[in-house]
Scaffold this motif. Structure first.
Motif, PDB file in Angstrom:
ATOM      1  N   GLN A   8     -31.270 139.236 -18.388  1.00 43.96           N
ATOM      2  CA  GLN A   8     -32.562 138.626 -18.083  1.00 43.96           C
ATOM      3  C   GLN A   8     -32.294 137.379 -17.257  1.00 43.96           C
ATOM      4  O   GLN A   8     -31.906 136.332 -17.789  1.00 43.96           O
ATOM      5  N   GLN A   9     -32.495 137.493 -15.973  1.00 42.90           N
ATOM      6  CA  GLN A   9     -32.291 136.350 -15.095  1.00 42.90           C
ATOM      7  C   GLN A   9     -33.428 135.358 -15.284  1.00 42.90           C
ATOM      8  O   GLN A   9     -34.504 135.719 -15.768  1.00 42.90           O
ATOM      9  N   PRO A  10     -33.190 134.092 -14.929  1.00 44.62           N
ATOM     10  CA  PRO A  10     -34.186 133.047 -15.204  1.00 44.62           C
ATOM     11  C   PRO A  10     -35.588 133.409 -14.723  1.00 44.62           C
ATOM     12  O   PRO A  10     -35.793 133.740 -13.561  1.00 44.62           O
ATOM     13  N   GLY A  11     -36.525 133.363 -15.650  1.00 41.45           N
ATOM     14  CA  GLY A  11     -37.918 133.652 -15.319  1.00 41.45           C
ATOM     15  C   GLY A  11     -38.207 135.089 -14.972  1.00 41.45           C
ATOM     16  O   GLY A  11     -39.287 135.389 -14.453  1.00 41.45           O
ATOM     17  N   GLN A  12     -37.273 135.971 -15.272  1.00 40.21           N
ATOM     18  CA  GLN A  12     -37.434 137.380 -14.889  1.00 40.21           C
ATOM     19  C   GLN A  12     -37.555 138.274 -16.121  1.00 40.21           C
ATOM     20  O   GLN A  12     -37.454 137.818 -17.256  1.00 40.21           O
ATOM     21  N   SER A  13     -37.748 139.550 -15.819  1.00 41.68           N
ATOM     22  CA  SER A  13     -37.820 140.535 -16.889  1.00 41.68           C
ATOM     23  C   SER A  13     -36.411 141.006 -17.265  1.00 41.68           C
ATOM     24  O   SER A  13     -35.415 140.456 -16.793  1.00 41.68           O
ATOM     25  N   ILE A  16     -29.614 135.285 -19.227  1.00 46.88           N
ATOM     26  CA  ILE A  16     -29.537 135.580 -20.652  1.00 46.88           C
ATOM     27  C   ILE A  16     -29.069 137.029 -20.779  1.00 46.88           C
ATOM     28  O   ILE A  16     -29.620 137.927 -20.123  1.00 46.88           O
ATOM     29  N   TYR A  17     -28.076 137.235 -21.595  1.00 49.22           N
ATOM     30  CA  TYR A  17     -27.574 138.585 -21.831  1.00 49.22           C
ATOM     31  C   TYR A  17     -27.965 138.994 -23.251  1.00 49.22           C
ATOM     32  O   TYR A  17     -27.713 138.264 -24.210  1.00 49.22           O
ATOM     33  N   LEU A  18     -28.581 140.155 -23.348  1.00 43.62           N
ATOM     34  CA  LEU A  18     -29.162 140.600 -24.614  1.00 43.62           C
ATOM     35  C   LEU A  18     -28.567 141.930 -25.044  1.00 43.62           C
ATOM     36  O   LEU A  18     -28.456 142.858 -24.249  1.00 43.62           O
ATOM     37  N   PHE A  63     -33.774 143.643 -30.605  1.00 38.17           N
ATOM     38  CA  PHE A  63     -32.915 142.814 -29.770  1.00 38.17           C
ATOM     39  C   PHE A  63     -32.218 141.740 -30.575  1.00 38.17           C
ATOM     40  O   PHE A  63     -32.758 141.228 -31.563  1.00 38.17           O
ATOM     41  N   GLY A  64     -31.032 141.401 -30.102  1.00 40.78           N
ATOM     42  CA  GLY A  64     -30.401 140.183 -30.566  1.00 40.78           C
ATOM     43  C   GLY A  64     -31.093 138.992 -29.929  1.00 40.78           C
ATOM     44  O   GLY A  64     -31.976 139.151 -29.078  1.00 40.78           O
ATOM     45  N   SER A  65     -30.672 137.814 -30.325  1.00 43.42           N
ATOM     46  CA  SER A  65     -31.328 136.603 -29.817  1.00 43.42           C
ATOM     47  C   SER A  65     -30.818 136.207 -28.436  1.00 43.42           C
ATOM     48  O   SER A  65     -31.373 135.309 -27.815  1.00 43.42           O
ATOM     49  N   GLY A  66     -29.790 136.879 -27.955  1.00 40.31           N
ATOM     50  CA  GLY A  66     -29.344 136.639 -26.591  1.00 40.31           C
ATOM     51  C   GLY A  66     -28.265 135.592 -26.459  1.00 40.31           C
ATOM     52  O   GLY A  66     -28.056 134.749 -27.339  1.00 40.31           O
TER      53      GLY A  66
END
Lengths: 113, 115
Positions: free
Chosen positions: B37-42, B90-92, B106-109
């Motif tokens: 999840q890149q900043p501000g992205q999906s 963020i890597y999830l 999901f994990g918390s990332g």
């Protein structure tokens, strides 16, 4: 893969009002959809799901509507509360691989007190 | 419900280095997934981590850059290799559980910043 998108990137509502978040999807063969809520610093959390053989599904204060004719999903939140402030994603299950989900771009919901 | 633990929760790394992210589930699951999840992205699916076989990567993601391990049914790692600032995301980790709804948990990332 599938393409899922949202109409509005941000939505501001007054506390107590109802919120509607929209989502468009591209694959008419998709049979299962989920709405997720992501609060700051957390992973997405399941809110509600709907199968393609349904038009509407209700949960606690949330309702998901599915319009297969125009490939559109919406999430309705009743009596929006400050704790509802988050980013909301719709997700579409892959039609070829039922374990893959494709996410829309997200809508940030801001609830004003 | 089952719990997914991700470590580290955040890190700041120098470009050119690598970071390994761990994902631990408190019950056995067949499939685990890694998202970015890149900043501000999906969320974008990186790969599916398969126990006993190589991971399956999505278009645009390659094993050399994002090697994945899945030694058993409760654990997986994702390595972000030779990092650049563009890898800041963020890597999830996520799993599909066989009961309940059919979506991901999901994990918390892991919030990664590359400087």
């Amino acid at each position: 893969g599938e393409s899922v998108g949202l109409h509005l990137p941000t939505l501001s509502v007054q506390e107590g009002d109802n919120s509607i978040i929209n989502c468009a999807y591209s694959n008419s063969a998709s049979d299962y959809f989920i709405w997720y809520k992501q609060e700051s610093g957390k992973g997405p959390q399941f809110i509600i799901d709907i199968r393609s053989n349904m038009d509407k599904r209700q949960g606690q204060r949330v309702t998901v509507l599915l319009n297969k004719t125009v490939k559109h999903l919406s999430l309705q939140i009743a009596a929006t509360q400050p704790g509802d402030s988050a980013v909301y994603f719709c997700a579409e299950r892959g039609s070829r691989n039922f374990n893959k989900f494709y996410f829309g771009s997200g809508t940030k919901l801001n609830v004003k007190p | 419900s089952a719990v997914i633990s991700q470590k580290p929760s955040r890190d700041i790394c120098q470009r050119g280095t690598s970071l390994t992210i761990q994902c631990q589930v408190d019950s056995q699951v067949t499939m685990m997934f890694w998202y970015r999840q890149q900043p501000g992205q999906s969320l974008t699916l990186i790969a599916t981590a398969n126990q006993g076989s190589e991971a399956t990567y999505e278009s645009g993601f390659v094993i050399d850059k994002f090697p994945i391990s899945r030694p058993n049914l409760t654990f997986s790692t994702l390595t972000v290799s030779n990092m650049s600032p563009e890898d800041s995301s963020i890597y999830l980790c996520s799993v599909v559980f066989p009961t309940g709804n059919y979506g991901y948990t999901f994990g918390s990332g892991t919030r990664l910043t590359v400087v």
